[in-house]
Design a protein around this motif. Structure first.
Motif, PDB file in Angstrom:
ATOM      1  N   THR A 115       3.350  -6.432  -8.183  1.00 30.15           N
ATOM      2  CA  THR A 115       2.593  -6.116  -6.871  1.00 30.15           C
ATOM      3  C   THR A 115       2.470  -4.793  -6.380  1.00 30.15           C
ATOM      4  O   THR A 115       1.461  -4.164  -5.634  1.00 30.15           O
ATOM      5  N   GLU A 116       2.475  -3.621  -7.476  1.00 29.84           N
ATOM      6  CA  GLU A 116       2.319  -2.297  -7.151  1.00 29.84           C
ATOM      7  C   GLU A 116       0.967  -1.944  -7.214  1.00 29.84           C
ATOM      8  O   GLU A 116       0.416  -1.427  -6.533  1.00 29.84           O
ATOM      9  N   LEU A 117       0.443  -2.620  -8.209  1.00 30.01           N
ATOM     10  CA  LEU A 117      -1.124  -2.143  -8.393  1.00 30.01           C
ATOM     11  C   LEU A 117      -2.069  -2.572  -7.256  1.00 30.01           C
ATOM     12  O   LEU A 117      -2.721  -1.966  -6.797  1.00 30.01           O
ATOM     13  N   PRO A 118      -1.849  -3.738  -6.909  1.00 28.56           N
ATOM     14  CA  PRO A 118      -2.690  -4.323  -5.934  1.00 28.56           C
ATOM     15  C   PRO A 118      -2.226  -3.568  -4.581  1.00 28.56           C
ATOM     16  O   PRO A 118      -3.260  -3.233  -3.721  1.00 28.56           O
ATOM     17  N   ALA A 119      -1.124  -3.305  -4.426  1.00 30.78           N
ATOM     18  CA  ALA A 119      -0.806  -2.387  -3.236  1.00 30.78           C
ATOM     19  C   ALA A 119      -1.475  -0.936  -3.252  1.00 30.78           C
ATOM     20  O   ALA A 119      -1.828  -0.604  -1.959  1.00 30.78           O
ATOM     21  N   MET A 120      -1.522  -0.472  -4.372  1.00 33.64           N
ATOM     22  CA  MET A 120      -2.203   0.869  -4.338  1.00 33.64           C
ATOM     23  C   MET A 120      -3.875   0.782  -4.275  1.00 33.64           C
ATOM     24  O   MET A 120      -4.382   1.520  -3.518  1.00 33.64           O
ATOM     25  N   GLN A 121      -4.158  -0.215  -4.589  1.00 33.74           N
ATOM     26  CA  GLN A 121      -5.721  -0.501  -4.323  1.00 33.74           C
ATOM     27  C   GLN A 121      -5.926  -0.852  -2.934  1.00 33.74           C
ATOM     28  O   GLN A 121      -7.160  -0.472  -2.399  1.00 33.74           O
ATOM     29  N   ARG A 166     -13.629   1.479 -10.869  1.00 35.55           N
ATOM     30  CA  ARG A 166     -13.871  -0.070 -10.753  1.00 35.55           C
ATOM     31  C   ARG A 166     -12.518  -0.256  -9.914  1.00 35.55           C
ATOM     32  O   ARG A 166     -12.650  -1.412  -9.357  1.00 35.55           O
ATOM     33  N   MET A 167     -11.622   0.187 -10.076  1.00 30.98           N
ATOM     34  CA  MET A 167     -10.263  -0.246  -9.365  1.00 30.98           C
ATOM     35  C   MET A 167      -9.938   0.677  -8.338  1.00 30.98           C
ATOM     36  O   MET A 167      -8.590   0.425  -7.519  1.00 30.98           O
ATOM     37  N   GLY A 168     -10.247   1.923  -8.215  1.00 31.99           N
ATOM     38  CA  GLY A 168      -9.797   2.617  -7.105  1.00 31.99           C
ATOM     39  C   GLY A 168      -8.243   3.403  -7.386  1.00 31.99           C
ATOM     40  O   GLY A 168      -7.735   3.786  -6.471  1.00 31.99           O
ATOM     41  N   VAL A 169      -7.990   3.538  -8.782  1.00 32.02           N
ATOM     42  CA  VAL A 169      -6.805   4.126  -8.963  1.00 32.02           C
ATOM     43  C   VAL A 169      -7.053   5.001 -10.149  1.00 32.02           C
ATOM     44  O   VAL A 169      -7.932   4.951 -10.980  1.00 32.02           O
ATOM     45  N   ALA A 173       0.221   6.791 -12.227  1.00 34.29           N
ATOM     46  CA  ALA A 173      -1.048   6.606 -11.554  1.00 34.29           C
ATOM     47  C   ALA A 173      -0.861   6.757  -9.984  1.00 34.29           C
ATOM     48  O   ALA A 173       0.145   6.762  -9.602  1.00 34.29           O
ATOM     49  N   ILE A 174      -1.808   7.089  -9.302  1.00 32.80           N
ATOM     50  CA  ILE A 174      -2.120   7.396  -7.815  1.00 32.80           C
ATOM     51  C   ILE A 174      -3.179   6.248  -7.368  1.00 32.80           C
ATOM     52  O   ILE A 174      -4.322   6.282  -8.175  1.00 32.80           O
ATOM     53  N   SER A 175      -3.034   5.976  -6.119  1.00 37.48           N
ATOM     54  CA  SER A 175      -3.914   5.334  -5.322  1.00 37.48           C
ATOM     55  C   SER A 175      -5.153   6.374  -5.349  1.00 37.48           C
ATOM     56  O   SER A 175      -4.894   7.458  -4.859  1.00 37.48           O
ATOM     57  N   GLY A 176      -6.290   5.891  -5.275  1.00 40.46           N
ATOM     58  CA  GLY A 176      -7.515   6.651  -4.936  1.00 40.46           C
ATOM     59  C   GLY A 176      -7.541   7.223  -3.491  1.00 40.46           C
ATOM     60  O   GLY A 176      -7.902   8.310  -3.461  1.00 40.46           O
TER      61      GLY A 176
END
Length: 329
Positions: free
Chosen positions: A75-81, A136-139, A242-245
């Motif tokens: 769930t971390e990736l969508p949370a970053m997005q 495209r993903m903002g990460v 990785a870091i959130s955009g």
């Protein structure tokens, strides 16, 4: 005079209030991971924390949340997005769900070894991959680490020599279609399950095995409920710092450069620790009497190629990407 005194007093109080207010808000970078506290990934996070807080003691705070204590695995990736989480370490399969053209980067046996995998992601292919993920993903992918080389761990001894010996084996896989395809390609039956449930499932027999690098199997204590590790070595697995955009945009250019430098140092440390941990874990398992099977990998390669050649499996992949990976030195 009374009016003048009030004005002076008011100005003094206002100056005190302003003095106690920071000129800018502190930036908090929370790092979420499913990894346990003594894992190489968490050690790498400590490097990032130390470097950033030392460089910007009044501006940046980094907090580390291991063992899925902040966000559950996957769930971390969508949370970053969404902007609900600043940093995490996604893997190819998670990114592939949104960018299916990069499916080749998660195919079993696509990398020859760790050095080959790192050359891919720290070279031209990696540059293209990172640019597409950001756009495209903002990460923002800061750097690439090494999660380990995946093997098959079975709760009882099967003396596996080929994919046929895994027929009917209920193999736990992380959630996601790509992982399910991976289990099928190895000859097993996939069972989707988060990592936190695997130990008990192995102990009770609700699953027959799991697929992880030896070091991660030890981190999660899966060896305590395992009779055989099969060295299928089916995936040399990258992991991305990785870091959130949205969080990236709050940093100054100098802070971004410092974070990238810290991420490279952290990734290199994590890679070295993981390599050593894999060797140590194998020695520990052998000493404990756990069977370590080293089958001929040719039948596994053939099985993987046959499964992935089926219609629809590779249709969305970037044309020629597999060949470009193979040609990378």
């Amino acid at each position: 005079m009374k009016l003048l005194s009030r004005i002076i007093a008011g100005a003094f109080v206002a100056s005190l209030a302003l003095a106690g207010t920071p000129a800018f808000a502190e930036i908090e970078l929370r790092i979420s991971s499913a990894s346990p506290p003594d894992s190489p990934l968490v050690s790498a996070f400590e490097v990032i924390k130390e470097r950033m807080e030392a460089a910007y003691p009044d501006d940046i705070k980094v907090s580390i949340h291991h063992s899925s204590s902040l966000f559950k695995q996957g769930t971390e990736l969508p949370a970053m997005q969404r902007g609900n989480l600043e940093m995490a370490t996604p893997i190819v399969y998670e990114i592939e769900q949104q960018l299916p053209e990069y499916g080749a980067l998660g195919k079993p046996y696509v990398y020859r070894d760790v050095d080959h995998m790192l050359a891919v992601f720290r070279g031209e292919i990696g540059d293209q991959f990172r640019a597409d993920v950001e756009a495209r993903m903002g990460v923002v992918i800061l750097d690439t680490g090494y999660l380990g080389t995946r093997t098959v761990g079975l709760r009882t001894v099967h003396n596996v020599k080929s994919p046929d010996d895994l027929a009917g084996i209920k193999l736990r896989m992380a959630p996601g279609a790509a992982y399910q395809n991976l289990a099928t390609a190895l000859g097993a039956t996939p069972v989707s399950m988060p990592a936190t449930e695997v130990y008990l499932a192995l102990k009770t027999g609700s699953i027959d095995g799991q697929d992880n690098p030896l070091n991660i199997a030890r981190d999660w204590k899966f060896n305590e409920v395992t009779g055989e590790f099969v060295m299928t070595n089916h995936l040399v697995q990258p992991v991305f710092f990785a870091i959130s955009g949205k969080a990236w945009a709050t940093l100054s250019d100098e802070q971004k450069a410092t974070l990238k430098t810290a991420a490279r140092e952290a990734a290199d440390l994590q890679i070295g620790m993981t390599r050593e941990d894999e060797k140590d874990a194998r020695e520990q398992f052998e000493a404990a009497g756990i069977v370590i099977s080293t089958p001929d990998l040719a039948p596994f390669h053939a099985k993987v190629d046959a499964v992935y050649a089926q219609p629809g499996m590779m249709d969305k992949w970037l044309p020629g990407l597999t060949d470009r990976v193979a040609a990378t030195k």
